[in-house]
Design a protein around this motif. Structure first.
Motif, PDB file in Angstrom:
ATOM      1  N   ALA A  15       0.847  -1.189   0.000  1.00  0.00           N
ATOM      2  CA  ALA A  15       0.000   0.000   0.000  1.00  0.00           C
ATOM      3  C   ALA A  15       0.881   1.238   0.000  1.00  0.00           C
ATOM      4  O   ALA A  15       2.039   1.197   0.444  1.00  0.00           O
ATOM      5  N   TYR A  16       0.320   2.322  -0.501  1.00  0.00           N
ATOM      6  CA  TYR A  16       1.037   3.592  -0.501  1.00  0.00           C
ATOM      7  C   TYR A  16       0.085   4.668  -0.014  1.00  0.00           C
ATOM      8  O   TYR A  16      -1.014   4.834  -0.555  1.00  0.00           O
ATOM      9  N   VAL A  17       0.500   5.379   1.011  1.00  0.00           N
ATOM     10  CA  VAL A  17      -0.273   6.489   1.557  1.00  0.00           C
ATOM     11  C   VAL A  17       0.332   7.772   0.998  1.00  0.00           C
ATOM     12  O   VAL A  17       1.485   8.098   1.283  1.00  0.00           O
ATOM     13  N   HIS A  18      -0.440   8.469   0.176  1.00  0.00           N
ATOM     14  CA  HIS A  18       0.019   9.691  -0.489  1.00  0.00           C
ATOM     15  C   HIS A  18      -0.243  10.885   0.431  1.00  0.00           C
ATOM     16  O   HIS A  18      -1.373  11.075   0.884  1.00  0.00           O
ATOM     17  N   LEU A  19       0.778  11.684   0.678  1.00  0.00           N
ATOM     18  CA  LEU A  19       0.658  12.835   1.571  1.00  0.00           C
ATOM     19  C   LEU A  19       0.836  14.153   0.819  1.00  0.00           C
ATOM     20  O   LEU A  19       1.224  15.151   1.406  1.00  0.00           O
ATOM     21  N   ARG A  25       1.874  16.583  -9.198  1.00  0.00           N
ATOM     22  CA  ARG A  25       2.749  15.401  -9.277  1.00  0.00           C
ATOM     23  C   ARG A  25       4.058  15.727  -8.551  1.00  0.00           C
ATOM     24  O   ARG A  25       4.798  16.615  -8.951  1.00  0.00           O
ATOM     25  N   THR A  26       4.321  14.999  -7.484  1.00  0.00           N
ATOM     26  CA  THR A  26       5.523  15.202  -6.679  1.00  0.00           C
ATOM     27  C   THR A  26       6.387  13.958  -6.761  1.00  0.00           C
ATOM     28  O   THR A  26       5.906  12.852  -6.551  1.00  0.00           O
ATOM     29  N   ARG A  27       7.652  14.149  -7.050  1.00  0.00           N
ATOM     30  CA  ARG A  27       8.574  13.033  -7.163  1.00  0.00           C
ATOM     31  C   ARG A  27       9.374  12.859  -5.874  1.00  0.00           C
ATOM     32  O   ARG A  27       9.772  13.830  -5.253  1.00  0.00           O
ATOM     33  N   SER A  28       9.628  11.613  -5.560  1.00  0.00           N
ATOM     34  CA  SER A  28      10.460  11.296  -4.411  1.00  0.00           C
ATOM     35  C   SER A  28      11.929  11.484  -4.782  1.00  0.00           C
ATOM     36  O   SER A  28      12.367  11.043  -5.837  1.00  0.00           O
ATOM     37  N   SER A  29      12.655  12.145  -3.900  1.00  0.00           N
ATOM     38  CA  SER A  29      14.088  12.291  -4.158  1.00  0.00           C
ATOM     39  C   SER A  29      14.911  11.512  -3.144  1.00  0.00           C
ATOM     40  O   SER A  29      16.111  11.325  -3.329  1.00  0.00           O
ATOM     41  N   LEU A  45       9.648   5.516   3.921  1.00  0.00           N
ATOM     42  CA  LEU A  45       9.201   6.904   3.935  1.00  0.00           C
ATOM     43  C   LEU A  45       9.827   7.620   2.753  1.00  0.00           C
ATOM     44  O   LEU A  45      11.048   7.567   2.564  1.00  0.00           O
ATOM     45  N   ASP A  46       9.011   8.285   1.943  1.00  0.00           N
ATOM     46  CA  ASP A  46       9.502   9.024   0.780  1.00  0.00           C
ATOM     47  C   ASP A  46       9.481  10.520   1.063  1.00  0.00           C
ATOM     48  O   ASP A  46       8.492  11.044   1.590  1.00  0.00           O
ATOM     49  N   PHE A  47      10.572  11.187   0.691  1.00  0.00           N
ATOM     50  CA  PHE A  47      10.714  12.631   0.903  1.00  0.00           C
ATOM     51  C   PHE A  47      10.976  13.326  -0.427  1.00  0.00           C
ATOM     52  O   PHE A  47      11.604  12.755  -1.320  1.00  0.00           O
ATOM     53  N   ASP A  48      10.527  14.588  -0.545  1.00  0.00           N
ATOM     54  CA  ASP A  48      10.819  15.357  -1.750  1.00  0.00           C
ATOM     55  C   ASP A  48      12.159  16.068  -1.590  1.00  0.00           C
ATOM     56  O   ASP A  48      12.859  15.903  -0.587  1.00  0.00           O
ATOM     57  N   ARG A  49      12.527  16.892  -2.586  1.00  0.00           N
ATOM     58  CA  ARG A  49      13.825  17.575  -2.568  1.00  0.00           C
ATOM     59  C   ARG A  49      13.960  18.560  -1.414  1.00  0.00           C
ATOM     60  O   ARG A  49      15.066  18.874  -0.996  1.00  0.00           O
ATOM     61  N   LYS A  50      12.845  19.033  -0.894  1.00  0.00           N
ATOM     62  CA  LYS A  50      12.890  19.989   0.218  1.00  0.00           C
ATOM     63  C   LYS A  50      12.872  19.287   1.579  1.00  0.00           C
ATOM     64  O   LYS A  50      12.835  19.941   2.607  1.00  0.00           O
TER      65      LYS A  50
END
Length: 81
Positions: A15-19, A25-29, A45-50
């Motif tokens: 499963a994936y919980v989108h936050l 569209r946000t990409r994981s970095s 846990l996926d994080f963006d560039r910020k």
């Protein structure tokens, strides 16, 4: 209250919980894996560039997430169509 988007692939039991905003569209970095020994399954846990948390991937999802959440999730496998 904001709606939470959850996707689920029963075949992969993932499963994936989108936050993030579903319109953007946000990409994981960067991905941070949680210790599978301590939680009895893999949680990433996926994080963006910020450095903002953008999503949570849960493997062995049927043993980690409530059944109602998986039943109401957006299905990604063939059984969900």
């Amino acid at each position: 209250m904001a709606e939470l988007r959850v996707t689920y692939d029963k075949t992969a039991n993932a499963a994936y919980v989108h936050l993030t905003d579903p319109q953007v569209r946000t990409r994981s970095s960067r991905m941070y894996p949680c210790d599978p020994v301590q939680v009895g399954g893999m949680i990433n846990l996926d994080f963006d560039r910020k450095g903002r948390l953008i999503g949570i991937e849960v493997l062995a999802a049927n043993s980690k997430l409530p059944e109602y959440l998986l039943e109401s999730s957006e299905r990604l496998d063939d059984d969900g169509v």
